[in-house]
Design an enzyme around this catalytic site. Structure first.
Site, PDB file in Angstrom:
ATOM      1  N   HIS A   1       0.856  -1.201   0.000  1.00  0.00           N
ATOM      2  CA  HIS A   1       0.000   0.000   0.000  1.00  0.00           C
ATOM      3  C   HIS A   1       0.887   1.245   0.000  1.00  0.00           C
ATOM      4  CE1 HIS A   1      -4.258   1.398   0.447  1.00  0.00           C
ATOM      5  NE2 HIS A   1      -3.594   2.536   0.526  1.00  0.00           N
ATOM      6  N   LEU A   2       0.735   2.045  -1.071  1.00  0.00           N
ATOM      7  CA  LEU A   2       1.538   3.260  -1.229  1.00  0.00           C
ATOM      8  C   LEU A   2       1.512   4.102   0.044  1.00  0.00           C
ATOM      9  CD1 LEU A   2       3.142   4.834  -3.449  1.00  0.00           C
ATOM     10  CD2 LEU A   2       1.051   6.151  -3.822  1.00  0.00           C
ATOM     11  N   HIS A   3       2.686   4.505   0.512  1.00  0.00           N
ATOM     12  CA  HIS A   3       2.740   5.360   1.701  1.00  0.00           C
ATOM     13  C   HIS A   3       3.923   6.304   1.623  1.00  0.00           C
ATOM     14  CE1 HIS A   3       5.008   1.643   2.566  1.00  0.00           C
ATOM     15  NE2 HIS A   3       5.765   2.353   3.385  1.00  0.00           N
ATOM     16  N   MET A   4       3.640   7.576   1.899  1.00  0.00           N
ATOM     17  CA  MET A   4       4.705   8.577   1.954  1.00  0.00           C
ATOM     18  C   MET A   4       5.108   8.797   3.406  1.00  0.00           C
ATOM     19  SD  MET A   4       4.848  12.604   0.827  1.00  0.00           S
ATOM     20  CE  MET A   4       4.121  13.106   2.393  1.00  0.00           C
TER      21      MET A   4
END
Length: 187
Positions: free
Chosen positions: A97-100
């Site tokens: 899951h994309l996370h910054m």
DNA sequence: GTTCTAGAAC
DNA sequence: GTTCTAGAAC
């Protein structure tokens, strides 16, 4: 429950629905506290839209990426307006899951324990959000040299402020607390 | 991503 | 003898 849904690499999905972890949210993103913070302040900004990683991001997601960065800058300023922060992505993330990452540059935390931890935030393995956005704009997609990135994780321990090298994590940690990271703002 | 721990490094 | 790192986890 689907196969693998309880696997450790899916942990961020659970955290997004954990009221204790969530610090802010809007119609497009959820912001959580990193479960094992590697600095005094360490947040993750995740899109509600299910995007597994940077490789699946396209030009259609540019406004979302810019929104993610803006929300990250907001939460950082709200958390501590004196400390320097960085906003970016791991080139080869472990968690799905994309996370910054939104992380203060003190790196003062008992959860920061390994060379991999250190190098994932202080070498090119950490890709600034601005550079990700720039690359998507120019090339339409994100690419990285996975082999080179994994080699970077094994680099010698080097202070991110003065560049001095250290033999062990404890000696590095004893050194970095002496840098006043509030003076690095806007540097 | 973390935990655990054998054995390297000191 | 203690500190510290690095690799397996079915």
């Amino acid at each position: 429950m689907a196969k693998n849904s309880g696997h450790w690499s899916q942990g961020l999905l659970a955290s997004m629905n954990d009221a204790a972890a969530v610090v802010d949210a809007d119609d497009r993103v959820v912001i959580i506290k990193d479960k094992y913070p590697k600095a005094l302040f360490h947040f993750l900004v995740l899109p509600r839209q299910k995007i597994p990683n940077l490789k699946s991001v396209t030009k259609n997601d540019l406004s979302l990426l810019e929104h993610i960065q803006k929300k990250g800058e907001e939460i950082a300023h709200r958390a501590n307006s004196e400390l320097k922060f960085r906003f970016g992505y791991h080139a080869v993330p472990s968690m799905s899951h994309l996370h910054m990452h939104v992380i203060s540059q003190d790196f003062n935390s008992p959860c920061l324990k390994t060379k991999k931890h250190w190098n994932s935030f202080t070498t090119e393995y950490f890709v600034d959000s601005k550079d990700v956005i720039r690359q998507i704009k120019v090339k339409g997609q994100f690419s990285t040299d996975t082999q080179r990135m994994n080699e970077l994780l094994k680099s010698d321990l080097r202070c991110h402020v003065c560049g001095k090298c250290f033999a062990t994590i404890p000696s590095l940690k004893a050194h970095i607390v002496m840098h006043d990271v509030t003076k690095l703002k806007d540097s």
